[in-house]
Each structure stands twice: as structure tokens, then as C-alpha cells.
Design an enzyme around this catalytic site. Structure first.
Site, PDB file in Angstrom:
ATOM      1  N   TYR A 168      48.574  43.429  38.492  1.00 36.86           N
ATOM      2  CA  TYR A 168      50.360  42.517  37.804  1.00 36.86           C
ATOM      3  C   TYR A 168      50.849  41.275  39.066  1.00 36.86           C
ATOM      4  O   TYR A 168      50.146  40.322  38.879  1.00 36.86           O
ATOM      5  CB  TYR A 168      51.862  43.080  37.990  1.00 36.86           C
ATOM      6  CG  TYR A 168      53.055  42.275  37.776  1.00 36.86           C
ATOM      7  CD1 TYR A 168      53.248  42.419  36.463  1.00 36.86           C
ATOM      8  CD2 TYR A 168      53.630  42.637  38.958  1.00 36.86           C
ATOM      9  CE1 TYR A 168      54.348  41.506  36.113  1.00 36.86           C
ATOM     10  CE2 TYR A 168      55.287  42.002  37.949  1.00 36.86           C
ATOM     11  CZ  TYR A 168      54.998  41.354  37.243  1.00 36.86           C
ATOM     12  OH  TYR A 168      56.237  40.822  36.578  1.00 36.86           O
TER      13      TYR A 168
ATOM     14  N   GLU B  34      44.390  18.157  33.355  1.00 36.02           N
ATOM     15  CA  GLU B  34      44.638  17.509  32.309  1.00 36.02           C
ATOM     16  C   GLU B  34      45.966  17.056  32.714  1.00 36.02           C
ATOM     17  O   GLU B  34      46.435  17.347  31.176  1.00 36.02           O
ATOM     18  CB  GLU B  34      44.993  19.492  31.385  1.00 36.02           C
ATOM     19  CG  GLU B  34      43.278  20.078  31.649  1.00 36.02           C
ATOM     20  CD  GLU B  34      41.975  19.479  30.946  1.00 36.02           C
ATOM     21  OE1 GLU B  34      42.238  18.520  30.045  1.00 36.02           O
ATOM     22  OE2 GLU B  34      41.150  19.581  30.978  1.00 36.02           O
TER      23      GLU B  34
END
Ligand SMILES: NC(=O)c1ccc[n+]([C@@H]2O[C@H](COP(=O)([O-])OP(=O)(O)OC[C@H]3O[C@@H](n4cnc5c(N)ncnc54)[C@H](O)[C@@H]3O)[C@@H](O)[C@H]2O)c1
Length: 399
Positions: A202, A220
Site C-alpha cells: 500500500y 503530458e
């Protein structure tokens, strides 16, 4: 002979009358039973809370991954009431339809049964990316899948954000700080995480997810927000997720021993879910794109917290101490200076108020005995209207 024919004729006429009477009577019965069924169906028709009307210009299409879970369902309530179009993508690993069923069928709401480890092609303006098991019990159940959700799942959501030029908020966690050596934890602290311990699936995958968000932002030009969420509690939490709030409340309500792992001097801070939802929405709509802590800085030792819950429940349960849990952080407290200055946000709900609501929810949850019974936690605003539809045969919670 004539007399005999007359007799037959009159019996025929009587028989025909009786038959016609029976047919009419039967039809009337059928019509009234159909009317009754229509009335029943109309009564069963879903009623929705009144949502704000937003014009085309202001209304956003918002995807919430993991929206059937604890935090997601509260976020959805708020976004729906604000008048947005909300799409939920959830694979129901730990989420439940029941958390959001009060919106199913609403024209602004859509539920997609989807595992985000696979790509999703839809058109949206914003993405709240919450899908991931959150409690140690759930994320350790299938550690490989936990890593996939936070890595491949996050890449898929970032890919979607890139394709439709949507803004993405990632639900990160205070676990990225591991067992912190800095106290309270500021966003600039890099953490102290065990990369191969039982919690690493996790902690580390959330850290990779943060890094992936920044890679997409840089390469991006994706607009991202990172919320580092600290322990959150409230109605619709999982009953048996093994976390401290649910464990203590359930044990206290059932007068079973309240289990503290270790000496109980380790600290935690707990925020009520409505405070978190306020913070998530403010962060999403802010101009801040670096990680931000969202948590309540009021700190308690686990032992203090056990006594608090025992008192609020009025329980006679004893408090017992068990062996400490591996890699359990010794202290947890968010520094929320950033959230205060950028979002003008800080938690408002007092611990006793939040705990009382959660205890009431769990108490009702324990009363549910049949599948058809509902312990429904309605959106707060809806509760203040006079015509709240009560679908539950179990006692509904009192707020
Ligand atoms: N609750 C907290 O105290 C807390 C603290 C820190 C961070 N967080 C983060 O907040 C988010 C929500 O937490 P929560 O407490 O509501 O947990 P939750 O388990 O109640 O909700 C998670 C939701 O994600 C869904 N999900 C899991 N895997 C999925 C997959 N592959 N595809 C689609 N859906 C999937 C589950 O079915 C569930 O509905 C999580 O990302 C968690 O890491 C929560």
C-alpha cells in the site's frame, strides 16, 4: 312440454346472467388488483434529494473511482447535491451499492461496474481517483492487486485525463510517511517507509502513484492534485475493516474486550469524513498542484481513544492490551499549514460529534438482520427536509 321448455329457457337466462355477473365481478377484481399494484409501484418509486440546478456552463462531468466506498460515497453526495453529473467506476471489492443506492436512477448519476486496472473510455472534466483498498486488512488481502490498483489503475486514470484533458485528484495517504521520524508530518518530509514489510504494498504503491502523477504532469501537461489523507472516520465505514475506529466502536457496542495493540501510547489523529470531503473539493478546484495533507491535527494516544469511545458508547467492555502490530507507526499528526493557507480549510467537526454519529450508524448496522433491511445514511442536507423517504425497516440513524 311447453312448460318444460319454458323452464329450460328461464334456467338458461338465469345461468347467463350469473355468468355475466361473474365475468364483470372478475374483471372488476382484476382491475382493482392492477390499480393496487400500480399504486404500490408508484409508492416504491425512488425519491431523490433536491439537487442544485447548474447551467450547462457550470455543470461538470465528474468521475469518482472507488465511489461506492466509504469516502467516495460521501464525496458523491456532495457533488450530486451541488448539481454536477457524477459517474462512479467501482469494482465493489470493498465498496457497496448500498452506499450510493439513493442516487441510482437519477438523471445526473451513473454507476459503472469497472475494475480500473483496465482502461476506461469516457468523457469527463474532473477525476477524483479514490479506487484502492484502504484498510490494512483489505490491502494486505491481495497485495499484488493493491499494487496494481495504485500503479496500473493510476496510469489508466492519468491516460484518461490526458485523452480528455481532465483534471485528476489522486487520493494519496499519510502512509507515504511510513513510521515518521518527523513530527508533525509536513508535506516536505520524505517519509520512513519499509519497502518490503506487510504494509509496503500500500505505502509504496501510493508513493509510486504520486510519482506517476508528477511524471504525467511534467511530460503530458496533466493538471493534477494530490491529497495526502490522514485517518478518516464516519458513517458508512466498513464494519470489519480492522481499523481502530471501527474496531473500538464495535467492541464497545457489543461489550467485548476493546483491543489495544502494543502499549497504547502510539498516537493517531482522526478527521470526520465531511471535513475530508470539503478539503478534497477545495483542493480539486484550487490552483495548488503539490501534495497537500488533509487531516485533523488533534492527536490522541490509542489508549486515550479507547477510553473515549468506551465512555461515549457507555460500554462496560474491558480494555485489553495485545502484541504490537508490525511496522505500526508510532505517531501520526498532520501539519495542515498548507491547506489552511491555500484552501482556507481546516477540520470543523468536533471529535465527540463525529464519533456519536459514527456510533449511531454502527449501532443500527448491528440491528440489521435481513437483506431487505437498510441502515441508510442519507446526505445531511436531505435529512433536513420534511419528506425524507425512509426505506429502512431497521431503525434509521439519528443525527
Ligand atoms: N479512509 C481513510 O482513512 C483513508 C486514509 C488515507 C487514504 N485513503 C484513501 O482514500 C481512498 C478511499 O478510501 P476509503 O476509506 O473510502 O476506502 P474504501 O475501501 O471504502 O473504498 C475504496 C473503493 O475503491 C474500490 N476499488 C478497489 N479496488 C478497485 C478497482 N481495482 N477498481 C475499481 N474500484 C476499486 C472499492 O470497491 C471501494 O469502493 C483510497 O484510495 C484510500 O487509499 C483513505
Amino acid at each position: 312440454m311447453v312448460i318444460h321448455l319454458d323452464g329450460i329457457l328461464s334456467s338458461l337466462i338465469i345461468f347467463t346472467f350469473i355468468h355475466i355477473f361473474q365475468v364483470i365481478n372478475g374483471e372488476e377484481n382484476r382491475i382493482s388488483s392492477l390499480e393496487k399494484r400500480i399504486q404500490e409501484l408508484e409508492a416504491r418509486q425512488q425519491q431523490y434529494p433536491e439537487v442544485t440546478f447548474l447551467t450547462y456552463k457550470d455543470r461538470k462531468r465528474i468521475l469518482v473511482t472507488g465511489g461506492a466506498g466509504f469516502v467516495g460515497s460521501h464525496l458523491i453526495d456532495r457533488l450530486m447535491l451541488e448539481g454536477h453529473e457524477v459517474i462512479v467506476a467501482d469494482n465493489f471489492f470493498t465498496g457497496r451499492k448500498r452506499n450510493i443506492e439513493h442516487w441510482i436512477g437519477h438523471e445526473n448519476f451513473e454507476l459503472i461496474n469497472h475494475d480500473i486496472v483496465n482502461p476506461l473510455y469516457i468523457e469527463v472534466d474532473q477525476i477524483y481517483h479514490l479506487a484502492s483498498p484502504a484498510s490494512p486488512l483489505h490491502y494486505m488481502y491481495n497485495p499484488v492487486k493493491t499494487i496494481k490498483v495504485n500503479t496500473m489503475g493510476t496510469i489508466n486514470m492519468l491516460g484518461l485525463a490526458r485523452r480528455v484533458r481532465a483534471r485528476l485528484l489522486f487520493a494519496s495517504t499519510s502512509e507515504v510517511y511510513g513510521d515518521p521520524e518527523a513530527h508533525p508530518q509536513k508535506e516536505t518530509y520524505f517519509g520512513n517507509v519499509n519497502p518490503f514489510g506487510p504494509r509496503s504494498c500500500y505505502d509504496e504503491s501510493k508513493r509510486v502513484a504520486e510519482a506517476t502523477c508528477y511524471a504525467y504532469a511534467k511530460q503530458e501537461g496533466i493538471n493534477i492534485r494530490i491529497a495526502r489523507i490522514f485517518n478518516t472516520y464516519g458513517p458508512r465505514m466498513h464494519m470489519n475493516d480492522g481499523r481502530v475506529v471501527s474496531n473500538f466502536i464495535l467492541q464497545a457496542l457489543q461489550n467485548e474486550p476493546i483491543t489495544v495493540y502494543g502499549h497504547g501510547k502510539q498516537t493517531r489523529s482522526f478527521q470526520y469524513v465531511s471535513d475530508l470531503v470539503d478539503g478534497l473539493i477545495s483542493l480539486m478546484n484550487s490552483n495548488y498542484s503539490m501534495p497537500m495533507n488533509l487531516g485533523n491535527p488533534d492527536e490522541y494516544t490509542i489508549e486515550q481513544f479507547a477510553f473515549k469511545i468506551k465512555d461515549l458508547v457507555g460500554s462496560k467492555a474491558p480494555i485489553v492490551y495485545k502484541d504490537p502490530v508490525v511496522d505500526d507507526p508510532k505517531q501520526r499528526r498532520p501539519d495542515i499549514t498548507l491547506a489552511k493557507s491555500w484552501l482556507n480549510w481546516e477540520p470543523k467537526v468536533l471529535i465527540n460529534d463525529g464519533l456519536n454519529k459514527t456510533i449511531a450508524y454502527f449501532r443500527n448496522e448491528l440491528l440489521v438482520k435481513h437483506h431487505s433491511e437498510r441502515n441508510v445514511f442519507f446526505p445531511n442536507e436531505w435529512l433536513h427536509t420534511s419528506d425524507v423517504p425512509r426505506t429502512s425497516t431497521a431503525k434509521n440513524i439519528e443525527l
